[in-house]
Design an enzyme around this catalytic site. Structure first.
Site, PDB file in Angstrom:
ATOM      1  N   ASP A 165       0.839  -1.205   0.000  1.00  0.00           N
ATOM      2  CA  ASP A 165       0.000   0.000   0.000  1.00  0.00           C
ATOM      3  C   ASP A 165       0.865   1.243   0.000  1.00  0.00           C
ATOM      4  O   ASP A 165       0.462   2.299   0.504  1.00  0.00           O
ATOM      5  CB  ASP A 165      -0.922  -0.019   1.228  1.00  0.00           C
ATOM      6  CG  ASP A 165      -2.026   1.014   1.121  1.00  0.00           C
ATOM      7  OD1 ASP A 165      -2.587   1.403   2.187  1.00  0.00           O
ATOM      8  OD2 ASP A 165      -2.330   1.465  -0.005  1.00  0.00           O
ATOM      9  N   LYS A 196       3.024   3.473  -5.613  1.00  0.00           N
ATOM     10  CA  LYS A 196       2.468   2.472  -6.528  1.00  0.00           C
ATOM     11  C   LYS A 196       3.528   1.965  -7.499  1.00  0.00           C
ATOM     12  O   LYS A 196       3.446   0.839  -7.961  1.00  0.00           O
ATOM     13  CB  LYS A 196       1.251   3.055  -7.259  1.00  0.00           C
ATOM     14  CG  LYS A 196       0.196   3.633  -6.291  1.00  0.00           C
ATOM     15  CD  LYS A 196      -0.098   2.718  -5.101  1.00  0.00           C
ATOM     16  CE  LYS A 196      -0.715   3.468  -3.934  1.00  0.00           C
ATOM     17  NZ  LYS A 196      -0.707   2.682  -2.663  1.00  0.00           N
ATOM     18  N   ASP A 216      -3.185  -3.031  -2.556  1.00  0.00           N
ATOM     19  CA  ASP A 216      -4.224  -2.001  -2.614  1.00  0.00           C
ATOM     20  C   ASP A 216      -4.025  -1.148  -3.873  1.00  0.00           C
ATOM     21  O   ASP A 216      -2.930  -1.065  -4.422  1.00  0.00           O
ATOM     22  CB  ASP A 216      -4.150  -1.112  -1.365  1.00  0.00           C
ATOM     23  CG  ASP A 216      -5.359  -0.166  -1.265  1.00  0.00           C
ATOM     24  OD1 ASP A 216      -5.217   0.911  -0.659  1.00  0.00           O
ATOM     25  OD2 ASP A 216      -6.434  -0.498  -1.819  1.00  0.00           O
ATOM     26  N   ASN A 217      -5.080  -0.492  -4.326  1.00  0.00           N
ATOM     27  CA  ASN A 217      -5.015   0.531  -5.383  1.00  0.00           C
ATOM     28  C   ASN A 217      -4.579   0.036  -6.751  1.00  0.00           C
ATOM     29  O   ASN A 217      -3.948   0.797  -7.509  1.00  0.00           O
ATOM     30  CB  ASN A 217      -4.067   1.674  -4.962  1.00  0.00           C
ATOM     31  CG  ASN A 217      -4.360   2.187  -3.593  1.00  0.00           C
ATOM     32  OD1 ASN A 217      -3.527   2.107  -2.694  1.00  0.00           O
ATOM     33  ND2 ASN A 217      -5.566   2.712  -3.398  1.00  0.00           N
ATOM     34  N   GLU A 231     -11.303   4.233  -1.401  1.00  0.00           N
ATOM     35  CA  GLU A 231     -11.785   4.510  -0.052  1.00  0.00           C
ATOM     36  C   GLU A 231     -12.665   5.768   0.001  1.00  0.00           C
ATOM     37  O   GLU A 231     -12.337   6.802  -0.549  1.00  0.00           O
ATOM     38  CB  GLU A 231     -10.622   4.667   0.945  1.00  0.00           C
ATOM     39  CG  GLU A 231      -9.485   5.542   0.496  1.00  0.00           C
ATOM     40  CD  GLU A 231      -8.375   4.778  -0.211  1.00  0.00           C
ATOM     41  OE1 GLU A 231      -8.668   3.718  -0.794  1.00  0.00           O
ATOM     42  OE2 GLU A 231      -7.232   5.224  -0.219  1.00  0.00           O
TER      43      GLU A 231
HETATM   44  O1  LIG Z   1       4.084   5.929   2.137  1.00  0.00           O
HETATM   45  C1  LIG Z   1       4.770   5.899   1.174  1.00  0.00           C
HETATM   46  C2  LIG Z   1       4.428   6.768  -0.021  1.00  0.00           C
HETATM   47  S1  LIG Z   1       2.888   7.619   0.064  1.00  0.00           S
HETATM   48  C3  LIG Z   1       1.599   6.528   0.438  1.00  0.00           C
HETATM   49  C4  LIG Z   1       1.269   5.611  -0.725  1.00  0.00           C
HETATM   50  N1  LIG Z   1      -0.184   5.520  -0.981  1.00  0.00           N
HETATM   51  C5  LIG Z   1      -0.760   6.280  -1.901  1.00  0.00           C
HETATM   52  O2  LIG Z   1      -0.101   7.086  -2.557  1.00  0.00           O
HETATM   53  C6  LIG Z   1      -2.236   6.188  -2.100  1.00  0.00           C
HETATM   54  C7  LIG Z   1      -2.885   7.164  -2.872  1.00  0.00           C
HETATM   55  C8  LIG Z   1      -4.284   7.126  -3.071  1.00  0.00           C
HETATM   56  C9  LIG Z   1      -4.950   8.168  -3.882  1.00  0.00           C
HETATM   57  C10 LIG Z   1      -4.557   9.511  -3.812  1.00  0.00           C
HETATM   58  C11 LIG Z   1      -5.195  10.481  -4.562  1.00  0.00           C
HETATM   59  C12 LIG Z   1      -6.262  10.117  -5.385  1.00  0.00           C
HETATM   60  F1  LIG Z   1      -6.910  11.070  -6.112  1.00  0.00           F
HETATM   61  C13 LIG Z   1      -6.657   8.800  -5.483  1.00  0.00           C
HETATM   62  C14 LIG Z   1      -6.013   7.827  -4.727  1.00  0.00           C
HETATM   63  C15 LIG Z   1      -5.048   6.103  -2.490  1.00  0.00           C
HETATM   64  C16 LIG Z   1      -4.400   5.122  -1.730  1.00  0.00           C
HETATM   65  O3  LIG Z   1      -5.114   4.126  -1.152  1.00  0.00           O
HETATM   66  C17 LIG Z   1      -3.010   5.156  -1.545  1.00  0.00           C
HETATM   67  O4  LIG Z   1      -2.450   4.148  -0.808  1.00  0.00           O
HETATM   68  C18 LIG Z   1       5.990   4.980   1.149  1.00  0.00           C
HETATM   69  C19 LIG Z   1       6.145   4.018   2.140  1.00  0.00           C
HETATM   70  C20 LIG Z   1       7.236   3.160   2.109  1.00  0.00           C
HETATM   71  C21 LIG Z   1       8.175   3.282   1.090  1.00  0.00           C
HETATM   72  O5  LIG Z   1       9.281   2.443   1.038  1.00  0.00           O
HETATM   73  C22 LIG Z   1       8.021   4.255   0.097  1.00  0.00           C
HETATM   74  O6  LIG Z   1       8.998   4.300  -0.893  1.00  0.00           O
HETATM   75  C23 LIG Z   1       6.929   5.093   0.129  1.00  0.00           C
HETATM   76 MG   LIG Z   2      -3.910   2.521  -0.541  1.00  0.00          MG
END
Ligand SMILES: O=C(CSCCNC(=O)c1cc(-c2ccc(F)cc2)cc(O)c1O)c1ccc(O)c(O)c1
Ligand SMILES: [Mg+2]
Length: 214
Positions: free
Chosen positions: A141, A144, A169-170, A199
């Site tokens: 999650d 992406k 997810d996603n 969500e």
């Molecule tokens: O946490 C991170 C990166 S940000 C969270 C990722 N999740 C998303 O971006 C995410 C985005 C959306 C979404 C946003 C805007 C919309 F208009 C539509 C959908 C929905 C979701 O359910 C999501 O999960 C990270 C962790 C460990 C690492 O090793 C690294 O490299 C990175």
């Molecule tokens: Mg997600």
């Protein structure tokens, strides 16, 4: 200075959830995100699918990539048996700070190890850091475009065993096209798509469940 959305989400948990009651923490976050401010938690609809996959797998070792505020971390950990462990990886220190407090409010800090850093750096260290051999369940999650490289990395590091489950997810929104193409065409995985919604919205999204065949 103005508070951040994760800080306001934590405040909603501390105001509306009962300490030590993980399900009330999950409910408080869903209420906040549905009625106050959208946030990128897996949410209640996909969360029910997550619950059924976790309950059926009854995993001893779980890896979560992408903690954010700890919603799915708490949701998964609340279903695990006593001696099982959830390791969750978060890249963003601000998110990690909030997630630790959400996890503590739920009273699940003994089951969960939150580790800060990039998944690509931490995956090769999982065995030495946590004494883990293989993961029974991985919840993807995070960024992406990291799903595919990190899956290949987990294979290379021997972190998957015959029957290990990957739940992503996603896969529709925001979408993980290269991951889907790989996992659905690989003879090493048996995949199933669970159609759902992004969500707290009516936009299509879904979870891809893939069993590693070894
Ligand atoms: O946490 C991170 C990166 S940000 C969270 C990722 N999740 C998303 O971006 C995410 C985005 C959306 C979404 C946003 C805007 C919309 F208009 C539509 C959908 C929905 C979701 O359910 C999501 O999960 C990270 C962790 C460990 C690492 O090793 C690294 O490299 C990175
Ligand atoms: Mg997600």
């Amino acid at each position: 200075t103005r508070s951040t959305r994760p800080q306001r989400l934590l405040a909603a948990v501390q105001k509306n959830a009962t300490r030590g009651d993980p399900r009330s923490v999950v409910r408080a976050i869903d209420q906040f995100c549905r009625h106050k401010e959208w946030a990128m938690n897996v949410g209640d609809e996909k969360g029910c699918i997550l619950d059924s996959v976790v309950s059926e797998a009854n995993p001893t070792y779980v890896l979560e990539l992408g903690t954010y505020c700890g919603y799915s971390t708490v949701r998964i950990a609340s279903l695990l048996s006593p001696n099982s462990k959830l390791i969750t990886v978060e890249f963003n220190p601000e998110y990690a700070k909030i997630a630790r407090q959400v996890i503590a409010w739920a009273g699940l800090q003994d089951k969960i190890n939150l580790v800060e850093g990039a998944s690509g750096d931490l995956i090769p260290k999982m065995q030495e850091m946590f004494g883990v051999k293989t993961f029974d369940l991985v919840f993807l999650d995070h960024w992406k475009d990291r799903y595919l490289p990190d899956t290949k990395l987990m294979e290379k590091c021997g972190l998957l065993r015959k029957g290990s489950i990957l739940l992503a997810d996603n896969v529709i929104c925001p979408g993980t096209p290269d991951y889907l193409e790989y996992i659905r065409n690989s003879p090493q995985y048996e995949s199933q798509y669970f159609k759902s919604h992004l969500e707290y919205t009516k936009v299509e999204d879904g979870l891809e469940k893939s069993v590693f065949l070894g």
